[in-house]
Design a protein around this motif. Structure first.
Motif, mmCIF file in Angstrom:
data_model
loop_
_atom_site.group_PDB
_atom_site.id
_atom_site.type_symbol
_atom_site.label_atom_id
_atom_site.label_comp_id
_atom_site.label_asym_id
_atom_site.label_seq_id
_atom_site.Cartn_x
_atom_site.Cartn_y
_atom_site.Cartn_z
ATOM 1 N N SER B 108 26.567 11.270 23.402
ATOM 2 C CA SER B 108 27.246 11.705 22.195
ATOM 3 C C SER B 108 26.546 12.908 21.599
ATOM 4 O O SER B 108 25.392 13.182 21.916
ATOM 5 N N CYS B 112 25.927 10.642 16.055
ATOM 6 C CA CYS B 112 27.156 9.870 16.176
ATOM 7 C C CYS B 112 26.923 8.384 16.194
ATOM 8 O O CYS B 112 27.842 7.614 15.979
ATOM 9 N N LYS B 114 24.337 6.853 18.693
ATOM 10 C CA LYS B 114 23.769 6.330 19.939
ATOM 11 C C LYS B 114 22.656 5.349 19.639
ATOM 12 O O LYS B 114 22.645 4.228 20.141
ATOM 13 N N ILE B 314 31.369 7.444 25.795
ATOM 14 C CA ILE B 314 31.148 8.662 25.016
ATOM 15 C C ILE B 314 31.485 8.375 23.564
ATOM 16 O O ILE B 314 32.561 7.853 23.259
ATOM 17 N N LEU B 315 30.557 8.733 22.668
ATOM 18 C CA LEU B 315 30.818 8.580 21.238
ATOM 19 C C LEU B 315 31.019 9.974 20.667
ATOM 20 O O LEU B 315 30.337 10.909 21.061
ATOM 21 N N GLN B 316 31.954 10.113 19.759
ATOM 22 C CA GLN B 316 32.076 11.421 19.118
ATOM 23 C C GLN B 316 32.735 11.291 17.763
ATOM 24 O O GLN B 316 33.255 10.241 17.399
ATOM 25 N N ARG B 323 34.544 7.323 13.678
ATOM 26 C CA ARG B 323 34.162 7.985 14.898
ATOM 27 C C ARG B 323 34.913 7.362 16.059
ATOM 28 O O ARG B 323 35.563 6.350 15.918
ATOM 29 N N LEU B 325 35.064 6.137 20.220
ATOM 30 C CA LEU B 325 34.308 5.696 21.387
ATOM 31 C C LEU B 325 35.235 5.761 22.596
ATOM 32 O O LEU B 325 36.301 5.154 22.595
#
Lengths: 353, 366
Positions: B108, B112, B114, B314-316, B323, B325
């Motif tokens: 990420s 974000c 992690k 993936i995190l954003q 947010r 995922l």
């Protein structure tokens, strides 16, 4: 003819030497004979063969120790190719560009970026090779050599269940007798029991396993598919000596070709993609170097175009280069013509030069 | 297996002595030689050498198991096949949660969540099996000094208030999380190599490395010649040891990675993109506009690393505080997106449609 000289030179290298000497002697003999004695070359050759048989007996051993002769005419090869089965992938577009499916006795290499579906296809093929002949399969067993640890039993169970269900649907629709009998043995348990799994953690174990493969295949003569998932992974680190790596890979390729031919099995290798930095741009190319490109007979490259997965037939002796689109679905067969895990995206069948 | 001595491969004493004169002592040395070299070194005929090869191969080849045996073994202890993340939709898509026995990567941009996710998973791993945990210790290798013990306790107390009802239980939990601060690539690799003993001694059930990218990107500048190959070497070596540990002990290994913006100078670099899920400009609701020709964001560490991890999350950012995922790579799950916020109790999944409709009702009431 010098016997003692021949016996101690029981190696390939010396055999060639001896053979060369023998040939040169033979040449002289035949020519000499035909010139001196005044007989034709064919008669001289016949006489020589009689003499040779009496002297040598049966000490001549075939190279490679396989016992089967490796020569045949093109006609015999044509007959063999036409009757030999393919391992169908259940994605009709993919089978089409491959010319019917994955060919036996050949090495097929699948290259692709991570996450594109290489292991999925290998697991699919390990199930498809077991399809009974009456449904169009080769009724074989599979050897799965895993170097990356990406083999998921649960996924194989899903794929196998879908495949069995698909065959049941075909049997219901066609109502033939041998279909029913074949389905009795084509069960989930049987399919899983005939996938032989080896987990190789480094290249030494991989080399060892490939050395033992002929013996294993002789014991399990129904094996028609050997999958090596991740031929690149064990060779991509801890290798300062690239020359050694090339030699080991070539040796591996040779042995696999011999094994594929001797046991009429298909060999599938999966390869990674690596970035090659050029002057102005970088491209994604198959890993393991240029010389490895010669090892496989058929090369498939899986890649992305935006969000669409594509498969390109990159190298093949009999089919032309082309690209198809495919998807990985959770296997839910709906009808007789429905492929079980891979469906074709509508309207996308592009040819690429 | 490769380093197995030839003596133990049941070669005769005489043969072993002869081979050691040529510095061939392990199975690996033996199998790396060509047939001709072997014949020269052993002084045996072609067929004898073949037999020796088979003997040595048998000593280091892996054992065979059928897929059926593997399935049976898995069904015997089903609960230990996954670490449930308690994010129910995510668990459902991943068929149980973070898989044991393989590498999972969390990527990420900074900030974000992690490290929050990792801390939450450490709490989950120490829970008893009845509550969905793994009932074991955790090894946390921290390279950014981002681990906060206070946050750990806050998450535990807020997420499972019924279980962690006393200070004693919280302290007991903190005792089973072992933190290692490693600040260079070399020390990280050394630590990974020494993990095997720790895992057995402390009954570890989860290994977290937060983050791999920060040490690697500090030390390897891929624009310099030779660094790309060295970096790949380091990463694949680390990955293979971690995979071995994950499989041997059937534990999940979690690694975190960073995002990099790659500036492309033309269409040629597009080939570098390994998967559309990794191209964050393609995912929904992303703030990066579709300027394909100029730059795109992707996970760092290159595609050799992408090959080595089995699952990638993936995190954003979405619309703050929400947010996103994404499940970008998984052998069992398709691409999926989830929305979450970071609360006192860690990560909490949000149903965006539900949120939108409640907002609508609220505005209609007014």
């Amino acid at each position: 003819m010098d016997h003692s000289g021949r016996r101690s030179a029981d190696t390939d290298g010396c055999k060639w030497d001896a053979g060369k000497r023998r040939d040169s002697v033979r040449w002289c003999f035949v020519l000499l004979a035909s010139l001196e004695i005044g007989i034709s070359r064919e008669e001289a050759l016949e006489a020589l063969q009689v003499v040779r048989q009496e002297c040598h007996g049966d000490t001549a051993r075939t190279p490679g120790g396989s016992g089967a002769t490796r020569k045949c005419t093109a006609l015999e090869l044509l007959e063999e190719e036409q009757t030999q089965g393919f391992i169908i992938t259940f994605c009709s577009a993919l089978d089409n560009i491959l010319g019917g499916g994955v060919q036996l006795t050949k090495i097929t290499e699948i290259c692709g970026a991570p996450g594109v579906g290489k292991t999925q296809l290998c697991m699919q093929l390990a199930v498809d090779v077991q399809i009974p002949e009456c449904f169009g399969g080769v009724a074989g067993e599979a050897v799965f050599i895993d170097t990356e640890g990406s083999f998921m039993v649960d996924r194989v169970v899903d794929i196998a269940a879908a495949c069995v269900q698909h065959c049941h649907l075909i049997a219901e629709a066609q109502q033939e007798e041998d279909h029913g009998k074949a389905l009795e043995t084509f069960s989930l348990e049987n399919i899983l029991s005939h996938i032989y799994y080896f987990r190789c953690r480094d290249y030494t174990e991989l080399l060892a396993q490939v050395y033992l493969l002929p013996e294993f295949l002789s014991e399990h003569s129904k094996v028609r598919l050997v999958v090596i998932d991740g031929i690149a992974f064990p060779f991509r680190h801890d290798f300062e000596d690239l020359a050694l790596r090339t030699r080991l890979l070539n040796g591996l390729a040779q042995q696999l070709i011999i094994t594929a031919n001797d046991h009429r099995a298909a060999v599938i290798l999966t390869n990674q993609m690596t970035t090659r930095i050029g002057q102005s741009q970088s491209t994604l190319v198959p890993a393991l170097g240029e010389s490895w490109g010669h090892a496989a007979t058929v090369r498939l490259i899986f890649h992305w175009d935006n969000t669409q997965r594509l498969a390109t037939l990159y190298k093949s002796p009999s089919q032309k280069e082309s690209t198809i689109a495919y998807d990985i679905t959770v296997s839910v067969p709906v009808g007789r013509d429905m492929p079980s895990w891979v469906t074709l995206s509508p309207g996308k069948d592009c040819t690429q030069i | 297996m490769a380093a197995k001595k030839l003596r133990r491969a049941q070669l005769s004493q005489e043969m072993c002595e002869r081979l050691s004169r040529y510095q061939i002592t392990t199975c690996q040395d033996f199998l790396c030689l060509s047939l001709l070299e072997l014949m020269k070194v052993t002084g045996q005929s072609y067929y004898e050498v073949q037999k020796l090869l088979c003997k040595v191969s048998r000593a280091c080849a892996p054992k065979m198991q059928t897929a059926y045996e593997m399935k049976l073994r898995k069904s015997v202890n089903p609960s230990s096949a996954f670490l449930s993340t308690t994010l129910h939709s995510l668990d459902r898509v991943l068929h149980g949660g973070v898989p044991c026995g393989s590498l999972t990567e969390i990527t990420s941009p900074p900030g974000c969540g992690k490290t929050q996710f990792c801390i939450m998973l450490s709490v989950l791993a120490t829970l008893p099996v009845s509550m969905g945990g793994l009932d074991g210790a955790v090894i946390y290798i921290d390279t950014e000094s981002a681990f906060s013990a206070e946050r750990l306790i806050e998450i535990a107390a807020n997420r499972f208030p019924a279980y962690y009802d006393s200070d004693e239980k919280l302290l007991c939990m903190t005792r089973s999380i072992h933190l290692y601060r490693e600040l260079t690539c070399c020390s990280v690799l050394k630590r990974i190599m020494s993990l095997e003993e720790e895992i057995i001694l402390k009954k570890v059930k989860l290994v977290i490395i937060d983050s791999v990218a920060s040490v690697v990107r500090k030390e390897f500048d891929t624009k310099l010649q030779g660094n790309l190959a060295e970096r790949s070497n380091f990463l694949t070596r680390g990955a293979s040891v971690l995979k071995y540990l994950a499989e041997e002990f059937s534990i999940p290994v979690i690694l975190t990675n960073q995002i990099t913006t790659a500036l492309s100078s033309g269409p040629g670099v597009r080939a570098d993109l390994v998967s559309p899920a990794d191209d964050l400009s393609l995912s929904e609701g992303s703030s990066v506009s579709g300027k394909r020709d100029s730059a795109y964001v992707t996970a760092a560490l290159g595609n050799t690393w992408s090959h080595s991890v089995n699952t990638r999350l993936i995190l954003q950012y979405h619309d703050l505080p929400t947010r996103q995922l994404l499940v970008a790579k998984s052998p069992v799950a398709p691409f999926s997106t989830f929305f979450y916020t970071i609360e006192k109790s860690g990560l909490v999944l949000q149903d965006l449609n539900l949120m939108k409709s409640t907002l609508l009702f609220q505005s209609q009431d007014e």
